[in-house]
Design a protein around this motif. Structure first.
Motif, short mmCIF file in Angstrom:
data_model
loop_
_atom_site.label_atom_id
_atom_site.label_comp_id
_atom_site.label_asym_id
_atom_site.label_seq_id
_atom_site.Cartn_x
_atom_site.Cartn_y
_atom_site.Cartn_z
N ASP A 1 -5.86 2.76 1.81
CA ASP A 1 -4.99 3.88 1.45
C ASP A 1 -4.64 4.64 2.73
O ASP A 1 -5.22 4.41 3.79
CB ASP A 1 -5.69 4.78 0.44
N ASP A 2 -3.70 5.58 2.61
CA ASP A 2 -3.06 6.17 3.79
C ASP A 2 -4.04 6.90 4.72
O ASP A 2 -4.58 7.95 4.36
CB ASP A 2 -1.97 7.14 3.34
N ARG B 1 -7.19 9.16 3.44
CA ARG B 1 -7.56 8.57 2.16
C ARG B 1 -8.15 7.17 2.33
O ARG B 1 -8.54 6.53 1.34
CB ARG B 1 -6.33 8.48 1.25
N ASP B 2 -8.18 6.67 3.58
CA ASP B 2 -8.69 5.32 3.81
C ASP B 2 -10.19 5.27 3.59
O ASP B 2 -10.93 6.16 4.00
CB ASP B 2 -8.33 4.84 5.21
N TYR C 1 2.69 9.90 -2.59
CA TYR C 1 1.84 10.82 -3.35
C TYR C 1 2.41 12.24 -3.44
O TYR C 1 2.29 12.91 -4.46
CB TYR C 1 0.45 10.88 -2.71
N THR D 1 -4.54 -1.94 -1.90
CA THR D 1 -5.30 -0.74 -1.53
C THR D 1 -6.77 -0.90 -1.85
O THR D 1 -7.17 -0.98 -3.02
CB THR D 1 -4.75 0.50 -2.28
N ASP E 1 -1.14 -4.83 -5.40
CA ASP E 1 -1.60 -3.63 -4.69
C ASP E 1 -2.80 -4.01 -3.84
O ASP E 1 -3.82 -4.48 -4.36
CB ASP E 1 -1.98 -2.55 -5.71
N VAL F 1 0.88 -1.17 0.00
CA VAL F 1 0.00 0.00 0.00
C VAL F 1 0.92 1.22 0.00
O VAL F 1 2.11 1.11 0.27
CB VAL F 1 -0.94 0.05 1.22
#
Length: 326
Positions: free
Chosen positions: A188-189, A194-195, A127, A169, A167, A121
């Motif tokens: 996601d982070d 972003r999760d 980014y 994610t 991936d 991830v």
């Protein structure tokens, strides 16, 4: 009567010597943290009883927070050597980049590891490039995020997936590695919010011998969701292990909502789930120092859990020592 002021007034030369000694010690500490410990890479090892009874042993290499710059040859060479460990599975929990031209350096550093089964991830520094910030902001958990220029995360993702890494994610992944059936999912982070856990919500495949969750930042709200859904183990990074730690005290901050006692290494989360947080391999180029917190990768040996499994049984003495930094 004449009082002897000289006996009670500090001697200026003595004060000067103290000030010089203090400044010298501070300079030595900064030099050690930025020139020596930051590049004193180490492989950690831990054994976690998280597999279904009767499963084969599984060796997982956990890598995180490379924060790669194109010219960091020492770090790149050390990472390439990790393939000699011959892990069954590689898990990368993000923050690979620190520069727009770092993708080739990351891919080359992974070397033979990219030919092995892998899951990943991304984190915020996949980014966006890092930017200078006031270090005292790390003591404020909800401080305003300062984002740098966009980084070529899509190129890195393509390089990873073209070589066979998956991936994780916001998707469920199922694979069999070393005779162990794995059900994995990631988010996601959470550090950038972003999760989207709802995209993977629900129990993983009950036939899997390992239910594995993956996230960059170990935010408790995300860890609770993984635990509630029945995951055995979650791997995370982001914290850098505190990066600048004090002897006999440990990390000053975690840079997230996680408590300091879990800032690196294995710990128990809830009644049945394990958490492993990597202290990471790199640092931001704007804070290139580590103290009492060497850069690391971790080789996790996953073994079957005892049939009479309790939260107390599953925290071994070795793990407790790792959490305490012994």
């Amino acid at each position: 009567m004449v009082s002897d002021l000289s006996a009670r007034t500090p001697n200026r030369s003595a004060l000067s010597r103290v000030a010089l000694a203090t400044a010298g010690a501070a300079a030595l500490g900064v030099g050690y943290a930025s020139l020596i410990e930051r590049n004193a890479f180490v492989l950690r090892e831990a054994t976690l009883p998280v597999l279904e009874p009767g499963s084969a042993t599984l060796r997982v290499l956990h890598i995180s927070d490379l924060h790669m710059m194109p010219n960091q040859r020492l770090k790149q060479n050390w990472l390439r050597e990790l393939d000699r460990l011959e892990p069954d599975l590689v898990v990368n929990t993000g923050d690979n980049l620190s520069h727009v031209k770092s993708v080739p350096a990351v891919v080359q550093s992974m070397g033979g590891l990219l030919a092995r089964p892998g899951l990943f991830v991304f984190g915020s520094n996949d980014y966006f490039a890092p930017k200078p910030k006031n270090p005292f902001k790390y003591f404020v958990k909800e401080h305003r995020r300062v984002l740098g220029a966009p980084l070529p995360w899509a190129d890195l993702r393509a390089a990873f997936t073209e070589r066979g890494w998956l991936d994780a994610t916001h998707v469920h992944r199922e694979l069999e590695v070393g005779g162990v059936r794995i059900a994995a999912a990631g988010v996601d982070d959470p550090h950038l919010k972003r999760d989207r856990y709802d995209t993977i919500a629900g129990p993983p495949n009950p036939l899997a011998q390992l239910k594995l969750g993956i996230t960059h930042s170990p935010e408790p709200r995300v860890l609770d969701r993984f635990a509630d859904d029945g995951y055995d183990l979650v791997l995370a990074g982001h914290t850098h292990g505190g990066q600048l730690c004090l002897p006999f005290y440990g990390a000053l901050v975690t840079n997230c909502q996680l408590d300091r006692s879990r800032v690196k290494g294995p710990s128990q989360w809830g009644a049945h789930m394990r958490l492993h947080v990597s202290a990471g391999v790199g640092t931001s180029p704007y804070a290139p120092a580590r103290f009492c917190c060497r850069p690391e990768a971790t080789l996790l040996t996953l073994v079957p859990a005892p049939r009479e499994n309790t939260a107390v049984d599953r925290v071994t003495a070795a793990e407790k020592n790792a959490v305490l930094g012994r």
